[in-house]
Design a protein around this motif. Sequence first.
Motif, PDB file in Angstrom:
ATOM      1  N   GLN A 222       0.818  -1.205   0.000  1.00  0.00           N
ATOM      2  CA  GLN A 222       0.000   0.000   0.000  1.00  0.00           C
ATOM      3  C   GLN A 222       0.859   1.264   0.000  1.00  0.00           C
ATOM      4  OE1 GLN A 222      -3.431  -0.085  -0.169  1.00  0.00           O
ATOM      5  NE2 GLN A 222      -3.301   2.138  -0.512  1.00  0.00           N
ATOM      6  N   SER A 223       2.003   1.197   0.724  1.00  0.00           N
ATOM      7  CA  SER A 223       2.863   2.388   0.804  1.00  0.00           C
ATOM      8  C   SER A 223       3.415   2.785  -0.556  1.00  0.00           C
ATOM      9  CB  SER A 223       4.014   2.134   1.782  1.00  0.00           C
ATOM     10  OG  SER A 223       4.858   1.091   1.295  1.00  0.00           O
ATOM     11  N   GLY A 224       3.466   1.821  -1.503  1.00  0.00           N
ATOM     12  CA  GLY A 224       3.953   2.141  -2.848  1.00  0.00           C
ATOM     13  C   GLY A 224       3.017   3.056  -3.602  1.00  0.00           C
ATOM     14  N   TYR A 225       1.771   3.142  -3.178  1.00  0.00           N
ATOM     15  CA  TYR A 225       0.792   3.989  -3.853  1.00  0.00           C
ATOM     16  C   TYR A 225       0.547   5.306  -3.111  1.00  0.00           C
ATOM     17  CZ  TYR A 225      -0.225  -0.297  -6.407  1.00  0.00           C
ATOM     18  OH  TYR A 225      -0.129  -1.416  -7.184  1.00  0.00           O
ATOM     19  N   ILE A 226       1.257   5.499  -1.999  1.00  0.00           N
ATOM     20  CA  ILE A 226       1.038   6.708  -1.198  1.00  0.00           C
ATOM     21  C   ILE A 226       2.046   7.779  -1.615  1.00  0.00           C
ATOM     22  CG2 ILE A 226       1.042   7.659   1.135  1.00  0.00           C
ATOM     23  CD1 ILE A 226       0.228   4.897   2.153  1.00  0.00           C
ATOM     24  N   LYS A 227       1.531   8.942  -1.963  1.00  0.00           N
ATOM     25  CA  LYS A 227       2.392  10.040  -2.390  1.00  0.00           C
ATOM     26  C   LYS A 227       2.639  11.033  -1.266  1.00  0.00           C
ATOM     27  CE  LYS A 227       2.327   8.228  -6.466  1.00  0.00           C
ATOM     28  NZ  LYS A 227       3.516   7.463  -6.939  1.00  0.00           N
ATOM     29  N   ASP A 228       1.702  11.128  -0.340  1.00  0.00           N
ATOM     30  CA  ASP A 228       1.845  12.084   0.748  1.00  0.00           C
ATOM     31  C   ASP A 228       2.895  11.582   1.733  1.00  0.00           C
ATOM     32  OD1 ASP A 228       0.833  14.473   2.298  1.00  0.00           O
ATOM     33  OD2 ASP A 228       0.452  12.860   3.755  1.00  0.00           O
ATOM     34  N   GLU A 229       3.880  12.448   2.043  1.00  0.00           N
ATOM     35  CA  GLU A 229       5.006  12.037   2.888  1.00  0.00           C
ATOM     36  C   GLU A 229       4.562  11.697   4.302  1.00  0.00           C
ATOM     37  OE1 GLU A 229       8.956  11.038   3.443  1.00  0.00           O
ATOM     38  OE2 GLU A 229       7.942  11.635   1.597  1.00  0.00           O
ATOM     39  N   SER A 230       3.697  12.510   4.905  1.00  0.00           N
ATOM     40  CA  SER A 230       3.257  12.256   6.278  1.00  0.00           C
ATOM     41  C   SER A 230       2.441  10.967   6.378  1.00  0.00           C
ATOM     42  CB  SER A 230       2.437  13.447   6.795  1.00  0.00           C
ATOM     43  OG  SER A 230       1.277  13.649   5.988  1.00  0.00           O
ATOM     44  N   THR A 231       1.609  10.712   5.368  1.00  0.00           N
ATOM     45  CA  THR A 231       0.827   9.469   5.358  1.00  0.00           C
ATOM     46  C   THR A 231       1.745   8.264   5.206  1.00  0.00           C
ATOM     47  OG1 THR A 231      -1.015  10.652   4.314  1.00  0.00           O
ATOM     48  CG2 THR A 231      -1.061   8.245   4.233  1.00  0.00           C
ATOM     49  N   LEU A 232       2.763   8.395   4.363  1.00  0.00           N
ATOM     50  CA  LEU A 232       3.718   7.303   4.156  1.00  0.00           C
ATOM     51  C   LEU A 232       4.454   6.972   5.447  1.00  0.00           C
ATOM     52  CD1 LEU A 232       5.099   5.355   2.189  1.00  0.00           C
ATOM     53  CD2 LEU A 232       6.722   7.184   1.633  1.00  0.00           C
ATOM     54  N   LYS A 233       4.854   8.020   6.198  1.00  0.00           N
ATOM     55  CA  LYS A 233       5.544   7.780   7.470  1.00  0.00           C
ATOM     56  C   LYS A 233       4.625   7.108   8.484  1.00  0.00           C
ATOM     57  CE  LYS A 233       9.028  11.432   7.211  1.00  0.00           C
ATOM     58  NZ  LYS A 233       9.565  12.681   7.834  1.00  0.00           N
ATOM     59  N   ALA A 234       3.338   7.501   8.455  1.00  0.00           N
ATOM     60  CA  ALA A 234       2.381   6.878   9.361  1.00  0.00           C
ATOM     61  C   ALA A 234       2.225   5.388   9.047  1.00  0.00           C
ATOM     62  CB  ALA A 234       1.036   7.591   9.261  1.00  0.00           C
ATOM     63  N   VAL A 235       2.183   5.061   7.759  1.00  0.00           N
ATOM     64  CA  VAL A 235       2.080   3.638   7.368  1.00  0.00           C
ATOM     65  C   VAL A 235       3.339   2.883   7.777  1.00  0.00           C
ATOM     66  CG1 VAL A 235       1.934   2.067   5.394  1.00  0.00           C
ATOM     67  CG2 VAL A 235       0.470   4.100   5.472  1.00  0.00           C
ATOM     68  N   GLN A 236       4.506   3.501   7.577  1.00  0.00           N
ATOM     69  CA  GLN A 236       5.758   2.836   7.986  1.00  0.00           C
ATOM     70  C   GLN A 236       5.812   2.634   9.501  1.00  0.00           C
ATOM     71  OE1 GLN A 236       8.686   5.481   6.296  1.00  0.00           O
ATOM     72  NE2 GLN A 236       8.723   4.392   4.324  1.00  0.00           N
ATOM     73  N   ASP A 237       5.344   3.624  10.253  1.00  0.00           N
ATOM     74  CA  ASP A 237       5.272   3.451  11.718  1.00  0.00           C
ATOM     75  C   ASP A 237       4.352   2.293  12.075  1.00  0.00           C
ATOM     76  OD1 ASP A 237       6.979   5.541  12.102  1.00  0.00           O
ATOM     77  OD2 ASP A 237       5.409   7.032  12.534  1.00  0.00           O
ATOM     78  N   GLY A 238       3.231   2.209  11.372  1.00  0.00           N
ATOM     79  CA  GLY A 238       2.319   1.083  11.615  1.00  0.00           C
ATOM     80  C   GLY A 238       2.981  -0.241  11.308  1.00  0.00           C
ATOM     81  N   GLN A 239       3.763  -0.297  10.229  1.00  0.00           N
ATOM     82  CA  GLN A 239       4.504  -1.513   9.883  1.00  0.00           C
ATOM     83  C   GLN A 239       5.448  -1.908  11.019  1.00  0.00           C
ATOM     84  OE1 GLN A 239       5.868  -0.157   5.811  1.00  0.00           O
ATOM     85  NE2 GLN A 239       5.620  -2.352   5.414  1.00  0.00           N
ATOM     86  N   ASN A 240       6.178  -0.936  11.537  1.00  0.00           N
ATOM     87  CA  ASN A 240       7.131  -1.226  12.610  1.00  0.00           C
ATOM     88  C   ASN A 240       6.427  -1.752  13.866  1.00  0.00           C
ATOM     89  OD1 ASN A 240       9.320  -0.456  11.050  1.00  0.00           O
ATOM     90  ND2 ASN A 240       9.274   1.668  11.754  1.00  0.00           N
ATOM     91  N   ARG A 241       5.263  -1.183  14.170  1.00  0.00           N
ATOM     92  CA  ARG A 241       4.525  -1.637  15.348  1.00  0.00           C
ATOM     93  C   ARG A 241       4.026  -3.064  15.164  1.00  0.00           C
ATOM     94  NH1 ARG A 241       1.840   4.189  14.995  1.00  0.00           N
ATOM     95  NH2 ARG A 241       3.309   5.329  16.350  1.00  0.00           N
ATOM     96  N   VAL A 242       3.500  -3.343  13.992  1.00  0.00           N
ATOM     97  CA  VAL A 242       3.033  -4.712  13.726  1.00  0.00           C
ATOM     98  C   VAL A 242       4.214  -5.684  13.739  1.00  0.00           C
ATOM     99  CG1 VAL A 242       1.908  -6.217  12.042  1.00  0.00           C
ATOM    100  CG2 VAL A 242       1.039  -3.912  12.422  1.00  0.00           C
ATOM    101  N   GLN A 276      16.901  -1.204   9.347  1.00  0.00           N
ATOM    102  CA  GLN A 276      16.549  -1.265   7.935  1.00  0.00           C
ATOM    103  C   GLN A 276      15.491  -0.217   7.585  1.00  0.00           C
ATOM    104  OE1 GLN A 276      15.291  -5.321   7.416  1.00  0.00           O
ATOM    105  NE2 GLN A 276      17.306  -6.157   7.911  1.00  0.00           N
ATOM    106  N   SER A 277      14.580   0.048   8.539  1.00  0.00           N
ATOM    107  CA  SER A 277      13.495   0.995   8.282  1.00  0.00           C
ATOM    108  C   SER A 277      14.016   2.424   8.175  1.00  0.00           C
ATOM    109  CB  SER A 277      12.446   0.900   9.392  1.00  0.00           C
ATOM    110  OG  SER A 277      11.395   1.803   9.183  1.00  0.00           O
TER     111      SER A 277
END
Length: 397
Positions: A222-242, A276-277
């Motif tokens: 999903q992050s590959g389709y996100i252009k907004d930087e803040s939204t992308l960071k939020a998704v990456q943070d969610g990935q790290n938590r999971v 890595q993140s």
Amino acid sequence: MPAPFRLLTIFLESPSFVRDIWLLLISLLLFGATLYIYVRLRSNTFRRIRHLLEERVEVKTRQLVEKNLELEQLSLVASRTDNSVLIAAPDTRIEWVNDAFLRLYAMPKDKVLGMRLHEIAIYRDIDQQVEQTLKQEHSSIFESNVTTHHPRNIWISSTLTPVYDEEARLKKLVMVDTDITSTKQLQQQIEASLKEKDVLLKEIHHRVKNNLQIIISLLNLQSGYIKDESTLKAVQDGQNRVRSMALVHEKFYQADELTEIAFGEYMEKLCQYLYQSYGDKTDRVRVLIDAGDVALDMDTAMPCGLLVNEIVSNSYKYGFPGQRSGEIRIRMFREDKTVTLDITDNGIGLPEGFSVESSESLGMQLIQALTSQLDGELSIGRENGTRFTVKFPYPKG
């Protein structure tokens, strides 16, 4: 003239044969008196001796009665008990066995008596046990499994007791055997059941980890389709938590024991993922981990792992802006029933007037919530960087 003198005068003036008669009478009288006194003394002595003998006989009789009663009770116990009992000489030759022994080992009595202990199948290694027991000079307990020369597979718990005489010389060897087959079978069933449950729990942890990994992969796609930087960071943070939760499940299904995991190893692996993140900063920021031998259970490891993820992520994101370099130190130690998690960095530190209670940051809110879930206390320091210290009770209760 007094009467005694008159009698003495008459006696002296009397003819000689009269005096002889008087002397004879006096002698007889003295002899009779002496004999009477002797007989009385001997009679008293005999009475005293007889009284003492009667008392001794009474005491001995009472002791014999008590001994006979004790022997009768011991005989009853030894002969009627379900436990196998045997008595052997110091050279391990069997001198006596009870009926339970004959029933337990299915052997005739005339064959058993005179045999040495090691000649019986279950006592093959008994000589070493006897030697060890004699060195200890007290009873020893050991278990044996009879798989051959017996109609069924049985487990036996044996108590070997050396009996010594008054001069501390070995007199007898007493062996008491108890059939513990049913207990062993129950124990084996419990162990098999526990192993089965361990396998099931490991499979559950494995499947949960795989499911969480799928979520991580979906978020990554999903992050590959996100252009907004803040939204992308939020998704990456969610990935790290999971990922921090998935890693807990991974460590549990890889562990030999499912009760606890070594948290130091967990943090090493988690920080590798964070490395890595945040690849653009990992060449400049070192992570040092010291957790000793602290181990945590599932209910504690999960929130604690999320805490480490949030605090280390915050240090990576905000502590080293631009090309600033430094290090993040993670220490965890246990004192009695309190575990301390201390994470420090030498970055730029928190801004002036910062308050974790009033912060609207999701990460800070999670840190507070996770600390509360651990029943812990959070303290934050601002000297030479940032320090997060969480102290919580373990085990709880």
